[in-house]
Design a protein around this motif. Structure first.
Motif, PDB file in Angstrom:
ATOM      1  N   ALA A 114       0.805  -1.222   0.000  1.00  0.00           N
ATOM      2  CA  ALA A 114       0.000   0.000   0.000  1.00  0.00           C
ATOM      3  C   ALA A 114       0.843   1.280   0.000  1.00  0.00           C
ATOM      4  CB  ALA A 114      -0.970  -0.008   1.179  1.00  0.00           C
ATOM      5  N   PRO A 115       1.959   1.356   0.754  1.00  0.00           N
ATOM      6  CA  PRO A 115       2.766   2.586   0.686  1.00  0.00           C
ATOM      7  C   PRO A 115       3.290   2.881  -0.722  1.00  0.00           C
ATOM      8  CG  PRO A 115       3.350   1.320   2.632  1.00  0.00           C
ATOM      9  CD  PRO A 115       2.449   0.434   1.812  1.00  0.00           C
ATOM     10  N   LEU A 116       3.654   1.827  -1.453  1.00  0.00           N
ATOM     11  CA  LEU A 116       4.092   2.049  -2.832  1.00  0.00           C
ATOM     12  C   LEU A 116       2.935   2.485  -3.715  1.00  0.00           C
ATOM     13  CD1 LEU A 116       6.629  -0.805  -3.697  1.00  0.00           C
ATOM     14  CD2 LEU A 116       7.085   1.650  -3.549  1.00  0.00           C
ATOM     15  N   TRP A 117       1.777   1.851  -3.551  1.00  0.00           N
ATOM     16  CA  TRP A 117       0.609   2.242  -4.344  1.00  0.00           C
ATOM     17  C   TRP A 117       0.289   3.721  -4.097  1.00  0.00           C
ATOM     18  CZ3 TRP A 117       1.992  -1.454  -6.712  1.00  0.00           C
ATOM     19  CH2 TRP A 117       1.691  -2.800  -6.528  1.00  0.00           C
ATOM     20  N   ASP A 118       0.393   4.168  -2.846  1.00  0.00           N
ATOM     21  CA  ASP A 118       0.120   5.575  -2.541  1.00  0.00           C
ATOM     22  C   ASP A 118       1.095   6.487  -3.281  1.00  0.00           C
ATOM     23  OD1 ASP A 118      -1.943   4.827  -0.849  1.00  0.00           O
ATOM     24  OD2 ASP A 118      -0.743   5.026   0.991  1.00  0.00           O
ATOM     25  N   LEU A 119       2.360   6.085  -3.333  1.00  0.00           N
ATOM     26  CA  LEU A 119       3.355   6.888  -4.040  1.00  0.00           C
ATOM     27  C   LEU A 119       3.104   6.884  -5.546  1.00  0.00           C
ATOM     28  CD1 LEU A 119       6.525   5.781  -2.057  1.00  0.00           C
ATOM     29  CD2 LEU A 119       5.440   8.029  -1.981  1.00  0.00           C
ATOM     30  N   PHE A 120       2.722   5.735  -6.098  1.00  0.00           N
ATOM     31  CA  PHE A 120       2.389   5.674  -7.522  1.00  0.00           C
ATOM     32  C   PHE A 120       1.288   6.674  -7.859  1.00  0.00           C
ATOM     33  CE2 PHE A 120       3.744   1.129  -9.028  1.00  0.00           C
ATOM     34  CZ  PHE A 120       5.049   1.397  -8.650  1.00  0.00           C
ATOM     35  N   ARG A 121       0.255   6.687  -7.019  1.00  0.00           N
ATOM     36  CA  ARG A 121      -0.869   7.594  -7.292  1.00  0.00           C
ATOM     37  C   ARG A 121      -0.481   9.054  -7.087  1.00  0.00           C
ATOM     38  NH1 ARG A 121      -4.264   3.223  -4.868  1.00  0.00           N
ATOM     39  NH2 ARG A 121      -3.725   4.094  -2.838  1.00  0.00           N
ATOM     40  N   ALA A 122       0.358   9.314  -6.101  1.00  0.00           N
ATOM     41  CA  ALA A 122       0.700  10.700  -5.769  1.00  0.00           C
ATOM     42  C   ALA A 122       1.651  11.328  -6.785  1.00  0.00           C
ATOM     43  CB  ALA A 122       1.320  10.763  -4.369  1.00  0.00           C
ATOM     44  N   PHE A 123       2.639  10.567  -7.263  1.00  0.00           N
ATOM     45  CA  PHE A 123       3.706  11.138  -8.084  1.00  0.00           C
ATOM     46  C   PHE A 123       3.744  10.600  -9.508  1.00  0.00           C
ATOM     47  CE2 PHE A 123       5.396  11.227  -3.677  1.00  0.00           C
ATOM     48  CZ  PHE A 123       5.412  12.597  -3.514  1.00  0.00           C
ATOM     49  N   GLY A 124       2.945   9.587  -9.812  1.00  0.00           N
ATOM     50  CA  GLY A 124       3.040   8.908 -11.096  1.00  0.00           C
ATOM     51  C   GLY A 124       4.056   7.782 -10.994  1.00  0.00           C
ATOM     52  N   SER A 125       3.694   6.610 -11.492  1.00  0.00           N
ATOM     53  CA  SER A 125       4.556   5.448 -11.298  1.00  0.00           C
ATOM     54  C   SER A 125       5.909   5.601 -11.979  1.00  0.00           C
ATOM     55  CB  SER A 125       3.848   4.182 -11.785  1.00  0.00           C
ATOM     56  OG  SER A 125       3.495   4.283 -13.153  1.00  0.00           O
ATOM     57  N   LEU A 126       5.995   6.354 -13.085  1.00  0.00           N
ATOM     58  CA  LEU A 126       7.273   6.501 -13.784  1.00  0.00           C
ATOM     59  C   LEU A 126       8.319   7.140 -12.883  1.00  0.00           C
ATOM     60  CD1 LEU A 126       8.855   6.228 -16.463  1.00  0.00           C
ATOM     61  CD2 LEU A 126       8.083   8.539 -17.017  1.00  0.00           C
ATOM     62  N   ARG A 127       7.973   8.227 -12.215  1.00  0.00           N
ATOM     63  CA  ARG A 127       8.930   8.900 -11.336  1.00  0.00           C
ATOM     64  C   ARG A 127       9.314   7.990 -10.171  1.00  0.00           C
ATOM     65  NH1 ARG A 127       4.958  12.518 -12.739  1.00  0.00           N
ATOM     66  NH2 ARG A 127       5.662  14.314 -13.988  1.00  0.00           N
ATOM     67  N   VAL A 128       8.333   7.307  -9.620  1.00  0.00           N
ATOM     68  CA  VAL A 128       8.594   6.458  -8.455  1.00  0.00           C
ATOM     69  C   VAL A 128       9.482   5.282  -8.823  1.00  0.00           C
ATOM     70  CG1 VAL A 128       7.532   4.988  -6.697  1.00  0.00           C
ATOM     71  CG2 VAL A 128       6.453   7.155  -7.321  1.00  0.00           C
ATOM     72  N   VAL A 129       9.243   4.671  -9.974  1.00  0.00           N
ATOM     73  CA  VAL A 129      10.006   3.486 -10.323  1.00  0.00           C
ATOM     74  C   VAL A 129      11.470   3.833 -10.608  1.00  0.00           C
ATOM     75  CG1 VAL A 129       9.645   3.381 -12.826  1.00  0.00           C
ATOM     76  CG2 VAL A 129       9.742   1.273 -11.506  1.00  0.00           C
ATOM     77  N   TYR A 130      11.740   5.023 -11.122  1.00  0.00           N
ATOM     78  CA  TYR A 130      13.140   5.433 -11.278  1.00  0.00           C
ATOM     79  C   TYR A 130      13.798   5.606  -9.914  1.00  0.00           C
ATOM     80  CZ  TYR A 130      13.680   5.967 -16.308  1.00  0.00           C
ATOM     81  OH  TYR A 130      13.824   5.705 -17.648  1.00  0.00           O
ATOM     82  N   ALA A 131      13.070   6.185  -8.971  1.00  0.00           N
ATOM     83  CA  ALA A 131      13.625   6.312  -7.622  1.00  0.00           C
ATOM     84  C   ALA A 131      13.865   4.937  -7.009  1.00  0.00           C
ATOM     85  CB  ALA A 131      12.673   7.126  -6.748  1.00  0.00           C
ATOM     86  N   MET A 132      12.979   3.989  -7.269  1.00  0.00           N
ATOM     87  CA  MET A 132      13.164   2.628  -6.779  1.00  0.00           C
ATOM     88  C   MET A 132      14.416   2.004  -7.382  1.00  0.00           C
ATOM     89  SD  MET A 132       9.178   1.424  -7.018  1.00  0.00           S
ATOM     90  CE  MET A 132       9.446  -0.294  -6.546  1.00  0.00           C
ATOM     91  N   ALA A 133      14.620   2.209  -8.692  1.00  0.00           N
ATOM     92  CA  ALA A 133      15.804   1.663  -9.349  1.00  0.00           C
ATOM     93  C   ALA A 133      17.080   2.218  -8.736  1.00  0.00           C
ATOM     94  CB  ALA A 133      15.752   1.963 -10.842  1.00  0.00           C
ATOM     95  N   HIS A 134      17.068   3.504  -8.363  1.00  0.00           N
ATOM     96  CA  HIS A 134      18.229   4.098  -7.700  1.00  0.00           C
ATOM     97  C   HIS A 134      18.450   3.454  -6.334  1.00  0.00           C
ATOM     98  CE1 HIS A 134      17.360   8.044 -10.126  1.00  0.00           C
ATOM     99  NE2 HIS A 134      17.763   7.052 -10.888  1.00  0.00           N
ATOM    100  N   GLU A 135      17.377   3.277  -5.590  1.00  0.00           N
ATOM    101  CA  GLU A 135      17.488   2.766  -4.226  1.00  0.00           C
ATOM    102  C   GLU A 135      18.044   1.344  -4.195  1.00  0.00           C
ATOM    103  OE1 GLU A 135      17.088   4.142  -1.288  1.00  0.00           O
ATOM    104  OE2 GLU A 135      16.603   6.093  -2.136  1.00  0.00           O
ATOM    105  N   ILE A 136      17.689   0.521  -5.166  1.00  0.00           N
ATOM    106  CA  ILE A 136      18.156  -0.869  -5.138  1.00  0.00           C
ATOM    107  C   ILE A 136      19.401  -1.077  -5.986  1.00  0.00           C
ATOM    108  CG2 ILE A 136      15.867  -1.749  -4.582  1.00  0.00           C
ATOM    109  CD1 ILE A 136      15.477  -2.581  -7.408  1.00  0.00           C
ATOM    110  N   GLY A 137      19.978   0.011  -6.493  1.00  0.00           N
ATOM    111  CA  GLY A 137      21.272  -0.052  -7.142  1.00  0.00           C
ATOM    112  C   GLY A 137      21.277  -0.580  -8.559  1.00  0.00           C
TER     113      GLY A 137
END
Length: 303
Positions: free
Chosen positions: A242-265
């Motif tokens: 649910a926290p990820l779903w909230d971020l997808f809705r708030a910022f758009g999944s494209l922006r969030v998934v790039y941040a995720m890619a950075h976080e996991i290296g």
């Protein structure tokens, strides 16, 4: 499992500031999907930034996707402003070994149903591969009506539709309506990750997943449990995200998934401009959301 069924994972396409695809980084992304055993890969979808890439760079991405050959079916997005350009991209994908196509009716001038019908027919004929219609009104500003989906489903090569989550009816009701209109082997899947567990439980054929392109392990687990019919377990797994779903809705999944890619290296690539990355403060929210998911602790190939 047939094409356009199960978990279709849609990864980012890492590229530099001038739109040159980073084949090495894309390869790392794709290797994770193979290791997780996703049912298909949707390369050059919206998450893959297809409209920000030239024809040559799209071909570079597809050639990198050749590492999936014999392991995971490859679906390639071929949307373009012009019909001739989309048809050429469909031929490129076929010649490079793609297994299927994904077509969104991208346009600057609003399109009529007859124009989209003619556009899809021309691209399907050019590609000669199973084609999935991409109903993405939030991006294309065109909505496929049930009548149009029914018309298109009768064309050669048109094999599936990728639907958004419905706003004014239940997924089950929409599925019942569409299944009464299309051939039995026509696949109906959904995007909008936060509602796709419900879609699978309602009988959808596929989850076209942004999450699956970056965290294939959890997405595959939900898909398998939902398809087994264990609604309680599937929804419990979905609730952890649910926290990820909230971020997808708030910022758009494209922006969030790039941040995720950075976080996991996986890559330090940024979203294609003019899309801006999340702010440092919002990136922290992504880090916190990832930490809440068991097993997400680094660039493991299957997480």
């Amino acid at each position: 499992m047939t094409l356009f069924h199960g978990l279709s994972a849609f990864p980012i396409t890492p590229a530099d500031s001038e739109g040159r695809v980073d084949a090495e980084a894309l390869g790392r992304v794709l290797d994770r999907l193979v290791a997780a055993g996703v049912d298909s890969v949707g390369l050059l979808g919206s998450t893959g930034g297809y409209m920000y890439l030239s024809r040559a760079e799209r071909r570079r991405a597809i050639d990198t996707g050749g590492r999936l050959a014999g392991a995971i079916p490859l679906i390639v997005g071929v949307g373009a402003l012009r019909t001739d350009a989309a048809a050429a991209l469909a031929r490129d994908a076929r010649d490079a070994g793609a297994d299927g196509l994904l077509l969104a009716p991208v346009s600057y001038t609003p399109l009529t149903e007859d124009e989209v019908f003619a556009h899809a027919r021309a691209v399907a004929e050019a590609g000669e591969l199973p084609l999935c219609l991409y109903n993405n009104p939030s991006t294309t500003h065109f909505t496929f009506t049930p009548d149009l989906i029914e018309r298109l489903s009768r064309l050669d090569h048109v094999a599936a539709v990728k639907m958004p989550l419905p706003a004014d009816r239940t997924i089950a009701d929409e599925l019942d309506d569409l299944r009464g209109r299309v051939p039995r082997d026509f696949a109906i899947g959904y995007s909008g990750d936060w509602g796709c567990t419900e879609a699978l439980l309602a009988g959808a054929d596929a989850w076209f997943s942004v999450l699956g392109g970056i965290l294939p392990g959890p997405a595959m687990q939900i898909t398998e449990v939902a398809r087994s019919g264990d609604a309680e377990a599937a929804m419990a797994m979905d609730a952890r995200l649910a926290p990820l779903w909230d971020l997808f809705r708030a910022f758009g999944s494209l922006r969030v998934v790039y941040a995720m890619a950075h976080e996991i290296g996986l890559t330090d690539a940024l979203p294609p401009r003019p899309v801006l990355p999340l702010s440092p403060a919002d990136s922290v929210k992504v880090r916190v959301a990832l930490q809440a998911i068991d097993g997400v602790d680094g660039p493991s190939p299957v997480v």
